[in-house]
Motif scaffolding. Structure first.
Motif, PDB file in Angstrom:
ATOM      1  N   MET A   1      50.915  -8.754  -3.649  1.00 59.25           N
ATOM      2  CA  MET A   1      50.152  -9.006  -4.864  1.00 59.25           C
ATOM      3  C   MET A   1      50.775 -10.161  -5.624  1.00 59.25           C
ATOM      4  SD  MET A   1      47.962  -7.159  -7.137  1.00 59.25           S
ATOM      5  CE  MET A   1      47.531  -7.539  -8.798  1.00 59.25           C
ATOM      6  N   ALA A   2      49.952 -11.065  -6.105  1.00 60.28           N
ATOM      7  CA  ALA A   2      50.446 -12.217  -6.855  1.00 60.28           C
ATOM      8  C   ALA A   2      50.935 -11.779  -8.227  1.00 60.28           C
ATOM      9  CB  ALA A   2      49.319 -13.237  -7.002  1.00 60.28           C
ATOM     10  N   ASP A   3      51.903 -12.509  -8.738  1.00 51.76           N
ATOM     11  CA  ASP A   3      52.372 -12.154 -10.081  1.00 51.76           C
ATOM     12  C   ASP A   3      51.364 -12.611 -11.121  1.00 51.76           C
ATOM     13  OD1 ASP A   3      52.752 -14.860 -10.339  1.00 51.76           O
ATOM     14  OD2 ASP A   3      54.895 -14.768 -10.736  1.00 51.76           O
ATOM     15  N   ASN A   4      51.509 -12.129 -12.342  1.00 56.60           N
ATOM     16  CA  ASN A   4      50.557 -12.371 -13.420  1.00 56.60           C
ATOM     17  C   ASN A   4      50.441 -13.851 -13.776  1.00 56.60           C
ATOM     18  OD1 ASN A   4      48.684 -11.542 -15.358  1.00 56.60           O
ATOM     19  ND2 ASN A   4      50.239 -11.498 -16.951  1.00 56.60           N
ATOM     20  N   GLN A   5      51.468 -14.652 -13.460  1.00 54.20           N
ATOM     21  CA  GLN A   5      51.452 -16.055 -13.852  1.00 54.20           C
ATOM     22  C   GLN A   5      50.673 -16.934 -12.876  1.00 54.20           C
ATOM     23  OE1 GLN A   5      52.569 -17.016 -16.904  1.00 54.20           O
ATOM     24  NE2 GLN A   5      52.779 -14.814 -17.108  1.00 54.20           N
ATOM     25  N   SER A   6      50.250 -16.407 -11.719  1.00 54.13           N
ATOM     26  CA  SER A   6      49.551 -17.236 -10.747  1.00 54.13           C
ATOM     27  C   SER A   6      48.089 -16.833 -10.565  1.00 54.13           C
ATOM     28  CB  SER A   6      50.267 -17.181  -9.402  1.00 54.13           C
ATOM     29  OG  SER A   6      50.248 -15.869  -8.900  1.00 54.13           O
ATOM     30  N   VAL A   7      47.588 -15.945 -11.403  1.00 53.13           N
ATOM     31  CA  VAL A   7      46.209 -15.465 -11.291  1.00 53.13           C
ATOM     32  C   VAL A   7      45.534 -15.566 -12.652  1.00 53.13           C
ATOM     33  CG1 VAL A   7      44.777 -13.449 -10.797  1.00 53.13           C
ATOM     34  CG2 VAL A   7      46.806 -13.882  -9.423  1.00 53.13           C
ATOM     35  N   LEU A   8      44.265 -15.969 -12.628  1.00 49.84           N
ATOM     36  CA  LEU A   8      43.458 -16.005 -13.843  1.00 49.84           C
ATOM     37  C   LEU A   8      42.653 -14.719 -13.948  1.00 49.84           C
ATOM     38  CD1 LEU A   8      41.830 -19.535 -13.511  1.00 49.84           C
ATOM     39  CD2 LEU A   8      43.789 -18.927 -14.909  1.00 49.84           C
ATOM     40  N   SER A   9      42.544 -14.200 -15.127  1.00 49.93           N
ATOM     41  CA  SER A   9      41.642 -13.095 -15.400  1.00 49.93           C
ATOM     42  C   SER A   9      40.427 -13.699 -16.103  1.00 49.93           C
ATOM     43  CB  SER A   9      42.321 -12.062 -16.294  1.00 49.93           C
ATOM     44  OG  SER A   9      41.400 -11.073 -16.677  1.00 49.93           O
ATOM     45  N   VAL A  10      39.244 -13.520 -15.507  1.00 51.75           N
ATOM     46  CA  VAL A  10      38.023 -14.128 -16.040  1.00 51.75           C
ATOM     47  C   VAL A  10      37.056 -13.023 -16.456  1.00 51.75           C
ATOM     48  CG1 VAL A  10      36.077 -15.653 -15.564  1.00 51.75           C
ATOM     49  CG2 VAL A  10      38.308 -16.114 -14.517  1.00 51.75           C
ATOM     50  N   SER A  11      36.583 -13.114 -17.686  1.00 50.98           N
ATOM     51  CA  SER A  11      35.636 -12.146 -18.222  1.00 50.98           C
ATOM     52  C   SER A  11      34.471 -12.900 -18.846  1.00 50.98           C
ATOM     53  CB  SER A  11      36.335 -11.281 -19.268  1.00 50.98           C
ATOM     54  OG  SER A  11      35.429 -10.411 -19.878  1.00 50.98           O
ATOM     55  N   TYR A  20      30.677  -9.943 -16.057  1.00 49.91           N
ATOM     56  CA  TYR A  20      31.602 -10.297 -14.982  1.00 49.91           C
ATOM     57  C   TYR A  20      33.034 -10.063 -15.446  1.00 49.91           C
ATOM     58  CZ  TYR A  20      33.809 -13.244 -11.397  1.00 49.91           C
ATOM     59  OH  TYR A  20      34.577 -13.705 -10.359  1.00 49.91           O
ATOM     60  N   GLU A  21      33.852  -9.506 -14.556  1.00 48.46           N
ATOM     61  CA  GLU A  21      35.288  -9.387 -14.825  1.00 48.46           C
ATOM     62  C   GLU A  21      36.017  -9.331 -13.489  1.00 48.46           C
ATOM     63  OE1 GLU A  21      38.432  -7.196 -17.722  1.00 48.46           O
ATOM     64  OE2 GLU A  21      36.670  -6.033 -17.140  1.00 48.46           O
ATOM     65  N   GLU A  22      36.721 -10.402 -13.180  1.00 47.99           N
ATOM     66  CA  GLU A  22      37.450 -10.519 -11.911  1.00 47.99           C
ATOM     67  C   GLU A  22      38.666 -11.404 -12.125  1.00 47.99           C
ATOM     68  OE1 GLU A  22      36.627  -9.104  -8.954  1.00 47.99           O
ATOM     69  OE2 GLU A  22      34.708  -8.279  -9.644  1.00 47.99           O
ATOM     70  N   ASN A  23      39.583 -11.343 -11.183  1.00 44.65           N
ATOM     71  CA  ASN A  23      40.701 -12.280 -11.143  1.00 44.65           C
ATOM     72  C   ASN A  23      40.356 -13.394 -10.177  1.00 44.65           C
ATOM     73  OD1 ASN A  23      42.272 -10.823 -12.938  1.00 44.65           O
ATOM     74  ND2 ASN A  23      43.223  -9.632 -11.323  1.00 44.65           N
ATOM     75  N   GLY A  24      40.920 -14.571 -10.394  1.00 45.93           N
ATOM     76  CA  GLY A  24      40.660 -15.700  -9.514  1.00 45.93           C
ATOM     77  C   GLY A  24      41.791 -16.697  -9.549  1.00 45.93           C
ATOM     78  N   ASP A  25      41.660 -17.700  -8.680  1.00 42.04           N
ATOM     79  CA  ASP A  25      42.661 -18.765  -8.588  1.00 42.04           C
ATOM     80  C   ASP A  25      42.304 -19.951  -9.476  1.00 42.04           C
ATOM     81  OD1 ASP A  25      43.879 -17.279  -6.507  1.00 42.04           O
ATOM     82  OD2 ASP A  25      42.507 -18.167  -5.055  1.00 42.04           O
ATOM     83  N   MET A  26      41.003 -20.131  -9.740  1.00 40.58           N
ATOM     84  CA  MET A  26      40.534 -21.276 -10.526  1.00 40.58           C
ATOM     85  C   MET A  26      39.177 -20.949 -11.125  1.00 40.58           C
ATOM     86  SD  MET A  26      39.908 -25.169  -9.240  1.00 40.58           S
ATOM     87  CE  MET A  26      39.522 -26.473 -10.382  1.00 40.58           C
ATOM     88  N   LEU A  27      38.929 -21.464 -12.323  1.00 43.46           N
ATOM     89  CA  LEU A  27      37.643 -21.324 -13.006  1.00 43.46           C
ATOM     90  C   LEU A  27      37.121 -22.722 -13.304  1.00 43.46           C
ATOM     91  CD1 LEU A  27      35.441 -19.792 -14.653  1.00 43.46           C
ATOM     92  CD2 LEU A  27      37.038 -19.850 -16.583  1.00 43.46           C
ATOM     93  N   VAL A  28      35.849 -22.949 -13.003  1.00 39.79           N
ATOM     94  CA  VAL A  28      35.214 -24.230 -13.309  1.00 39.79           C
ATOM     95  C   VAL A  28      33.989 -23.949 -14.181  1.00 39.79           C
ATOM     96  CG1 VAL A  28      34.113 -26.299 -12.376  1.00 39.79           C
ATOM     97  CG2 VAL A  28      35.996 -25.213 -11.118  1.00 39.79           C
ATOM     98  N   VAL A  29      33.927 -24.606 -15.339  1.00 40.98           N
ATOM     99  CA  VAL A  29      32.805 -24.465 -16.268  1.00 40.98           C
ATOM    100  C   VAL A  29      32.377 -25.847 -16.738  1.00 40.98           C
ATOM    101  CG1 VAL A  29      33.438 -22.155 -17.097  1.00 40.98           C
ATOM    102  CG2 VAL A  29      34.342 -24.171 -18.256  1.00 40.98           C
ATOM    103  N   LYS A  30      31.168 -25.935 -17.281  1.00 43.11           N
ATOM    104  CA  LYS A  30      30.693 -27.189 -17.843  1.00 43.11           C
ATOM    105  C   LYS A  30      30.649 -27.061 -19.360  1.00 43.11           C
ATOM    106  CE  LYS A  30      28.563 -30.049 -15.590  1.00 43.11           C
ATOM    107  NZ  LYS A  30      27.405 -30.673 -14.962  1.00 43.11           N
ATOM    108  N   THR A  31      31.441 -27.902 -20.033  1.00 38.96           N
ATOM    109  CA  THR A  31      31.486 -27.894 -21.496  1.00 38.96           C
ATOM    110  C   THR A  31      30.572 -28.990 -22.032  1.00 38.96           C
ATOM    111  OG1 THR A  31      33.279 -29.503 -21.756  1.00 38.96           O
ATOM    112  CG2 THR A  31      33.916 -27.194 -21.359  1.00 38.96           C
ATOM    113  N   THR A  32      30.466 -29.075 -23.332  1.00 32.68           N
ATOM    114  CA  THR A  32      29.628 -30.098 -23.949  1.00 32.68           C
ATOM    115  C   THR A  32      30.183 -31.509 -23.722  1.00 32.68           C
ATOM    116  OG1 THR A  32      30.778 -29.751 -26.042  1.00 32.68           O
ATOM    117  CG2 THR A  32      28.703 -28.571 -25.724  1.00 32.68           C
ATOM    118  N   ILE A  33      31.457 -31.612 -23.299  1.00 37.22           N
ATOM    119  CA  ILE A  33      32.027 -32.946 -23.033  1.00 37.22           C
ATOM    120  C   ILE A  33      32.315 -33.183 -21.553  1.00 37.22           C
ATOM    121  CG2 ILE A  33      32.943 -33.292 -25.354  1.00 37.22           C
ATOM    122  CD1 ILE A  33      35.689 -32.451 -24.276  1.00 37.22           C
ATOM    123  N   GLY A  34      31.911 -32.258 -20.696  1.00 30.62           N
ATOM    124  CA  GLY A  34      32.086 -32.463 -19.262  1.00 30.62           C
ATOM    125  C   GLY A  34      32.586 -31.230 -18.545  1.00 30.62           C
TER     126      GLY A  34
END
Length: 139
Positions: A1-11, A20-34
């Motif tokens: 299991m990865a330690d808490n510092q290498s996983v994102l919690s996304v809600s 949605y509620e999962e852990n992941g390695d990376m999150l990509v979103v589109k903001t108003t500036i890109g």
């Protein structure tokens, strides 16, 4: 299991509850500036989101969620998206989204003919939401 510092919690939450509620390695979103990619240990941030997909990467797989506006808050490897509405890829009814797209296009045409800027603006948002849902469902 990865330690808490290498996983994102996304809600992802909406007025109707948690979508949605999962852990992941990376999150990509589109903001108003890109587009914004968030990895573990990213600096804290708050940003407004546009109508687009949020992607949560887990190794070689990826979850896609249609997010309709709202904002993201990130700190301590926890990303919280508060959206007007959101749907997981598997939960999207493509036929319903196609119907919404057709209704929005018809409303846009009528609003343009009547020079009704308020109705036009609302219909353009509805069209962006429908197209976003369709695009996420078809990936």
């Amino acid at each position: 299991m990865a330690d808490n510092q290498s996983v994102l919690s996304v809600s992802i939450v909406t007025p109707d509850g948690q979508v949605y509620e999962e852990n992941g390695d990376m999150l990509v979103v589109k903001t108003t500036i890109g587009e914004l990619g968030i990895l573990p240990n990213h600096v804290p941030l708050i940003a407004s989101l546009v109508v687009d997909e949020a992607r949560v990467k887990h190794g070689d797989s990826e979850d896609e969620i249609a997010v309709n506006g709202g904002f993201i808050e990130f700190s301590d490897n926890v990303a919280t998206i508060v959206a007007d509405s959101a749907e997981r890829q598997d939960d999207i009814d493509v036929n319903r989204a196609e119907d919404a797209r057709k209704r929005a296009e018809a409303t846009i045409k009528k609003a343009q003919e009547a020079h009704d800027t308020d109705t036009l603006a609302r219909a353009e948002v509805a069209l962006r939401r429908a197209v976003n849902r369709i695009n996420v469902a078809k990936h």
